[in-house]
Design an enzyme around this catalytic site. Structure first.
Site, mmCIF file in Angstrom:
data_model
loop_
_atom_site.group_PDB
_atom_site.id
_atom_site.type_symbol
_atom_site.label_atom_id
_atom_site.label_comp_id
_atom_site.label_asym_id
_atom_site.label_seq_id
_atom_site.Cartn_x
_atom_site.Cartn_y
_atom_site.Cartn_z
ATOM 1 N N GLY A 11 0.892 -1.218 -0.042
ATOM 2 C CA GLY A 11 -0.177 0.197 -0.124
ATOM 3 C C GLY A 11 0.840 1.334 0.022
ATOM 4 N N ARG A 53 -15.216 -15.772 -9.793
ATOM 5 C CA ARG A 53 -14.835 -14.445 -9.661
ATOM 6 C C ARG A 53 -16.156 -13.672 -9.547
ATOM 7 N NH1 ARG A 53 -9.618 -13.520 -10.835
ATOM 8 N NH2 ARG A 53 -8.584 -15.250 -12.265
ATOM 9 N N HIS A 59 0.137 1.141 -13.252
ATOM 10 C CA HIS A 59 0.655 0.038 -13.718
ATOM 11 C C HIS A 59 2.233 0.291 -13.835
ATOM 12 C CE1 HIS A 59 1.562 -3.807 -15.857
ATOM 13 N NE2 HIS A 59 2.157 -3.034 -16.602
HETATM 14 C C1 GRF Z 1 2.884 -1.155 -7.775
HETATM 15 O O1 GRF Z 1 4.093 -1.291 -8.406
HETATM 16 C C2 GRF Z 1 1.661 -0.758 -8.935
HETATM 17 O O2 GRF Z 1 2.125 -0.148 -9.766
HETATM 18 C C3 GRF Z 1 1.229 -2.429 -9.007
HETATM 19 O O3 GRF Z 1 1.397 -2.984 -7.811
HETATM 20 C C4 GRF Z 1 2.318 -2.204 -7.072
HETATM 21 C C5 GRF Z 1 1.582 -1.798 -5.740
HETATM 22 O O4 GRF Z 1 2.608 -1.600 -4.801
HETATM 23 N N1 GRF Z 1 -0.223 -2.206 -9.538
HETATM 24 P P1 GRF Z 1 1.984 -0.482 -3.249
HETATM 25 O O5 GRF Z 1 1.312 -1.764 -2.588
HETATM 26 O O6 GRF Z 1 1.333 0.491 -3.632
HETATM 27 O O7 GRF Z 1 3.285 -0.400 -2.473
#
Ligand code: GRF
Length: 207
Positions: free
Chosen positions: A12, A65, A109
């Protein structure tokens, strides 16, 4: 004030960047709820530390799902959120969920889309041998990381990089462009035109 839900599965750190932006007054939105599919997700603790309501919906408790997503929709609609923010939410979402929140789901992403969609984007970039990678914010459509692009940021890939070192260089940019994208959205400055997004100029302050 517009309300968002932030969905997390892990650490997070992106959630934290959004919380900080709200608390610093950069973002004028309310984080109505932080939801996770994993009760051990550290993102939930971050939310609790800042007095934000949390919800856990374990995907393993559902047969498929669709039933998992129906529950997610019930919970999120209960908070009346205007936008669902995916911040490291590690579940593929089906057309049921994406259709319900049509053009109201934002994702980040860790690659320059359309290169390296899906999981392990940092490893994909290293394996391919690209000289630059980065991150992308986008609205979510029914494909995997294919929706209209909001902001991208580029970082160099260095010869000695590992997945971790590249990942943390990219994360630093994620923590900048996610709040920035949310700010544009909160100010109604993102106009979706097919697969492109037009960013409206900042409104001048009224005299
Ligand atoms: C990030 O690299 C984001 O781009 C990807 O998952 C990761 C999450 O990191 N979708 P965090 O939990 O916000 O530290």
């Amino acid at each position: 004030m517009k309300k968002i839900a932030v969905l997390v599965s892990g650490g997070g750190s992106n959630l934290q960047s959004i919380i900080d932006a709200v608390e610093e007054g950069y973002l004028n939105i309310r984080i109505a709820v932080v939801l996770s599919n994993k009760e051990e997700a550290y993102g939930l603790s971050r939310a609790r530390d800042h007095g934000i309501p949390t919800e856990i919906v374990r995907h393993g408790d559902f047969e498929n799902r669709e039933s998992f997503e129906s529950k997610l929709i019930d919970v999120l609609d209960g908070y009346g959120v205007d936008l669902v923010v995916l911040a490291g939410f590690m579940r593929v979402l089906t057309p049921l969920f994406v259709g319900h929140y049509n053009q109201r789901i934002m994702n980040i992403h860790p690659a320059i889309l359309p290169s390296f969609p899906g999981t392990h984007a940092q490893k994909q970039a290293l394996d391919y041998g690209v000289r630059f990678s980065g991150c992308t914010t986008h609205f979510v459509d029914e494909g995997t990381d294919t929706g209209p692009i909001i902001i991208q940021a580029v970082v160099p890939v260095l010869p000695e990089d590992t997945e971790e070192s590249l990942g943390s260089r990219i994360l630093k940019e994620e923590h900048r462009i996610f709040p920035e994208s949310l700010k544009l959205w909160s100010e109604d400055r993102l106009v979706i035109e097919g697969r492109k997004i037009r960013i409206l100029p900042e409104k001048p302050l009224e005299a």
